[in-house]
Design an enzyme around this catalytic site. Sequence first.
Site, PDB file in Angstrom:
ATOM      1  N   PRO A   1       0.833  -1.175  -0.014  1.00  0.00           N
ATOM      2  CA  PRO A   1       0.036  -0.065   0.000  1.00  0.00           C
ATOM      3  C   PRO A   1       0.870   1.353   0.082  1.00  0.00           C
ATOM      4  O   PRO A   1       1.867   1.379   0.555  1.00  0.00           O
ATOM      5  CB  PRO A   1      -0.748  -0.090   1.215  1.00  0.00           C
ATOM      6  CG  PRO A   1       0.179  -0.954   2.096  1.00  0.00           C
ATOM      7  CD  PRO A   1       0.594  -1.936   1.540  1.00  0.00           C
TER       8      PRO A   1
ATOM      9  N   GLN B   1      -6.991  -0.732   3.274  1.00  0.00           N
ATOM     10  CA  GLN B   1      -6.437  -0.548   4.278  1.00  0.00           C
ATOM     11  C   GLN B   1      -6.897   0.620   5.228  1.00  0.00           C
ATOM     12  O   GLN B   1      -7.200   1.619   4.791  1.00  0.00           O
ATOM     13  CB  GLN B   1      -4.950  -0.331   4.193  1.00  0.00           C
ATOM     14  CG  GLN B   1      -4.125  -0.149   5.337  1.00  0.00           C
ATOM     15  CD  GLN B   1      -2.619   0.253   5.162  1.00  0.00           C
ATOM     16  OE1 GLN B   1      -2.683   1.288   4.962  1.00  0.00           O
ATOM     17  NE2 GLN B   1      -1.818  -0.714   5.608  1.00  0.00           N
TER      18      GLN B   1
ATOM     19  N   CYS C   1       2.349   3.115  10.027  1.00  0.00           N
ATOM     20  CA  CYS C   1       2.793   4.456   9.226  1.00  0.00           C
ATOM     21  C   CYS C   1       3.483   5.485  10.145  1.00  0.00           C
ATOM     22  O   CYS C   1       2.880   5.639  11.301  1.00  0.00           O
ATOM     23  CB  CYS C   1       1.406   5.133   8.624  1.00  0.00           C
ATOM     24  SG  CYS C   1       1.686   6.858   7.968  1.00  0.00           S
TER      25      CYS C   1
ATOM     26  N   LYS D   1      -0.629  -4.666   9.116  1.00  0.00           N
ATOM     27  CA  LYS D   1       0.630  -4.309   8.512  1.00  0.00           C
ATOM     28  C   LYS D   1       1.405  -3.210   9.679  1.00  0.00           C
ATOM     29  O   LYS D   1       0.898  -2.197  10.218  1.00  0.00           O
ATOM     30  CB  LYS D   1       0.573  -3.733   7.002  1.00  0.00           C
ATOM     31  CG  LYS D   1       1.904  -3.280   6.613  1.00  0.00           C
ATOM     32  CD  LYS D   1       1.595  -2.864   5.258  1.00  0.00           C
ATOM     33  CE  LYS D   1       3.120  -2.533   4.647  1.00  0.00           C
ATOM     34  NZ  LYS D   1       3.509  -1.094   4.915  1.00  0.00           N
TER      35      LYS D   1
ATOM     36  N   ASN E   1       8.266  -7.441   3.835  1.00  0.00           N
ATOM     37  CA  ASN E   1       8.314  -6.305   3.034  1.00  0.00           C
ATOM     38  C   ASN E   1       9.622  -5.096   3.532  1.00  0.00           C
ATOM     39  O   ASN E   1       9.936  -5.202   4.665  1.00  0.00           O
ATOM     40  CB  ASN E   1       7.193  -5.507   3.394  1.00  0.00           C
ATOM     41  CG  ASN E   1       7.022  -3.888   2.969  1.00  0.00           C
ATOM     42  OD1 ASN E   1       6.834  -2.982   3.549  1.00  0.00           O
ATOM     43  ND2 ASN E   1       7.281  -3.789   1.462  1.00  0.00           N
ATOM     44  N   GLY E   2      10.208  -4.644   2.546  1.00  0.00           N
ATOM     45  CA  GLY E   2      11.309  -3.937   2.721  1.00  0.00           C
ATOM     46  C   GLY E   2      12.559  -3.953   1.740  1.00  0.00           C
ATOM     47  O   GLY E   2      13.140  -4.971   1.837  1.00  0.00           O
ATOM     48  N   ASP E   3      12.699  -3.099   0.812  1.00  0.00           N
ATOM     49  CA  ASP E   3      13.644  -3.210   0.052  1.00  0.00           C
ATOM     50  C   ASP E   3      13.807  -4.187  -0.814  1.00  0.00           C
ATOM     51  O   ASP E   3      14.863  -4.476  -1.573  1.00  0.00           O
ATOM     52  CB  ASP E   3      15.075  -3.423   0.670  1.00  0.00           C
ATOM     53  CG  ASP E   3      15.335  -1.846   1.747  1.00  0.00           C
ATOM     54  OD1 ASP E   3      14.815  -1.004   1.203  1.00  0.00           O
ATOM     55  OD2 ASP E   3      16.512  -1.849   2.365  1.00  0.00           O
TER      56      ASP E   3
ATOM     57  N   ARG F   1       8.274   0.813  -3.256  1.00  0.00           N
ATOM     58  CA  ARG F   1       8.939   1.829  -4.292  1.00  0.00           C
ATOM     59  C   ARG F   1       9.587   1.243  -5.205  1.00  0.00           C
ATOM     60  O   ARG F   1       9.661   1.830  -6.516  1.00  0.00           O
ATOM     61  CB  ARG F   1       9.868   2.656  -3.333  1.00  0.00           C
ATOM     62  CG  ARG F   1       9.260   3.430  -2.325  1.00  0.00           C
ATOM     63  CD  ARG F   1      10.337   3.938  -1.169  1.00  0.00           C
ATOM     64  NE  ARG F   1      10.849   2.604  -0.399  1.00  0.00           N
ATOM     65  CZ  ARG F   1      11.801   2.574   0.315  1.00  0.00           C
ATOM     66  NH1 ARG F   1      12.513   3.783   0.472  1.00  0.00           N
ATOM     67  NH2 ARG F   1      12.422   1.686   0.868  1.00  0.00           N
TER      68      ARG F   1
HETATM   69  C1  LIG Z   1       4.849   7.072  -0.630  1.00  0.00           C
HETATM   70  C2  LIG Z   1       4.778   6.133   0.153  1.00  0.00           C
HETATM   71  C3  LIG Z   1       3.311   6.002   0.906  1.00  0.00           C
HETATM   72  C4  LIG Z   1       2.993   4.554   1.465  1.00  0.00           C
HETATM   73  N1  LIG Z   1       1.780   4.664   1.996  1.00  0.00           N
HETATM   74  C5  LIG Z   1       1.602   3.658   3.040  1.00  0.00           C
HETATM   75  C6  LIG Z   1       0.113   3.327   3.313  1.00  0.00           C
HETATM   76  O1  LIG Z   1      -0.728   4.211   3.155  1.00  0.00           O
HETATM   77  N2  LIG Z   1       0.081   2.198   4.059  1.00  0.00           N
HETATM   78  C7  LIG Z   1       0.929   1.390   4.641  1.00  0.00           C
HETATM   79  O2  LIG Z   1       0.789   0.509   5.223  1.00  0.00           O
HETATM   80  N3  LIG Z   1       2.196   1.502   4.157  1.00  0.00           N
HETATM   81  C8  LIG Z   1       2.609   2.694   3.338  1.00  0.00           C
HETATM   82  N4  LIG Z   1       3.959   2.857   2.758  1.00  0.00           N
HETATM   83  C9  LIG Z   1       4.917   1.878   3.118  1.00  0.00           C
HETATM   84  C10 LIG Z   1       5.091   0.790   2.341  1.00  0.00           C
HETATM   85  O3  LIG Z   1       3.928  -0.018   2.092  1.00  0.00           O
HETATM   86  C11 LIG Z   1       6.290  -0.201   2.505  1.00  0.00           C
HETATM   87  O4  LIG Z   1       6.084  -0.859   3.788  1.00  0.00           O
HETATM   88  C12 LIG Z   1       7.565   0.335   2.459  1.00  0.00           C
HETATM   89  O5  LIG Z   1       7.578   1.382   1.233  1.00  0.00           O
HETATM   90  C13 LIG Z   1       8.721  -0.210   2.638  1.00  0.00           C
HETATM   91  O6  LIG Z   1       8.546  -1.237   1.281  1.00  0.00           O
HETATM   92  P1  LIG Z   1       9.824  -1.107  -0.011  1.00  0.00           P
HETATM   93  O7  LIG Z   1      11.065  -0.828   0.669  1.00  0.00           O
HETATM   94  O8  LIG Z   1       9.459  -1.970  -0.940  1.00  0.00           O
HETATM   95  O9  LIG Z   1       9.158   0.470  -0.549  1.00  0.00           O
HETATM   96  C14 LIG Z   1       4.054   3.714   1.897  1.00  0.00           C
HETATM   97  C15 LIG Z   1       5.447   4.158   1.415  1.00  0.00           C
HETATM   98  C16 LIG Z   1       5.558   5.297   0.435  1.00  0.00           C
HETATM   99  C17 LIG Z   1       6.825   5.565  -0.078  1.00  0.00           C
END
Ligand SMILES: Cc1cc2nc3c(=O)[nH]c(=O)nc-3n(C[C@H](O)[C@H](O)[C@H](O)COP(=O)(O)O)c2cc1C
Length: 337
Positions: free
Chosen positions: A16, A70, A100, A139, A200-202, A225
């Site tokens: 998300p 969510q 968050c 989450k 989740n993460g990276d 991302r």
């Molecule tokens: C712009 C942005 C908005 C996000 N919004 C949410 C959200 O609405 N709900 C949520 O649980 N996590 C949110 N996240 C976190 C992501 O779901 C994810 O946990 C985080 O980016 C790490 O994963 P990644 O390293 O693959 O980016 C957001 C992240 C980004 C960068």
Amino acid sequence: MQIGTVTLAGGAALAPMAGVADRAFRELCRSFGAVYTVGEMVSARGLVQGSPKSEELLVMGPGERPGAVQLFGDDPEVLARAVPVAMKYQPQVIDLNMGCPAPKIAGNRAGAALMKDPELASRIIRAVKEASPVPVTVKFRKGWDENSVNAVDFARMAQESGADAIALHGRTRAQMYAPPADWEIIRQVKEAVSIPVIGNGDVDSPRSAKEMLEATGCDLVMVGRGALGRPWLFGQIAAYLRDGTVLPDPPMEERMEVMLRQVSLMAAYKGEKIAFREARKHCGWYITGIRGAAALRRQAGTVSSLEDVKALAREAVRLSRALLENTENSSGAGRGA
Ligand SMILES: Cc1cc2nc3c(=O)[nH]c(=O)nc-3n(C[C@H](O)[C@H](O)[C@H](O)COP(=O)(O)O)c2cc1C
């Protein structure tokens, strides 16, 4: 993998992302092979108070099922009352945001702040579980900060409170989005609970998806991302996990077609005014990696019509062709010398 009664295929899920992973982007990711998507976080209080803006965020396309919406909030009763509103949009899963880091959310006891109050978090999960006809997931993060890492206990609490699965982002709230994500904590959480764990993460490539699955034992990887401007990544991950197939990135022409498809969907779903403003960052992500593209990036930052996006696409294709020809000429000259 199973989330309660919901079955997901093998591959990767889209994380998300508020303000980014809207219906258009989620549908596009699904069309490329994302096996599951979670909508942008929605305020439970907004839903209960009848905010049309909040409700709009719950709309799911037919192509993004099974999928989740969510909710965030800090009051068990309000969250429970938000469930029937959310159910009007027929999600297959309700996910609760307890990760968050934004001050606007975590400063009000919601989001990641719930990791500091597991008792309240438990009451929220129980209340939503009781109100929800569909599976409920949570989450969350590694912890609030490095001095209060509590993901393992928090995961056990979520399971005992009735969560059907959990998604863990391996960073603390204090870390925000700074690298690296801690995959070891995901492994520990997976070992500690019997419900499915989404890691989740990276994760930003087929290889890192496989590495996370192997290093943590998690049931599904979730990509945030890494998918921005690259929705085809989900097909690449699925193929690599299936049998090691390495699919190349699509050629620039095709990438630009995908960009145009996304922006057109955005315009159809949220109207041109909002869509083109929000499309600027997406266009910027689609052209990432084109060398020497400073002018192109400026162009992406000002698009305000489909014609502008088409012009950007033409310029990106022209520039990448010119770069390719340059490379071919110079390597040809090298061979001749
Ligand atoms: C712009 C942005 C908005 C996000 N919004 C949410 C959200 O609405 N709900 C949520 O649980 N996590 C949110 N996240 C976190 C992501 O779901 C994810 O946990 C985080 O980016 C790490 O994963 P990644 O390293 O693959 O980016 C957001 C992240 C980004 C960068």
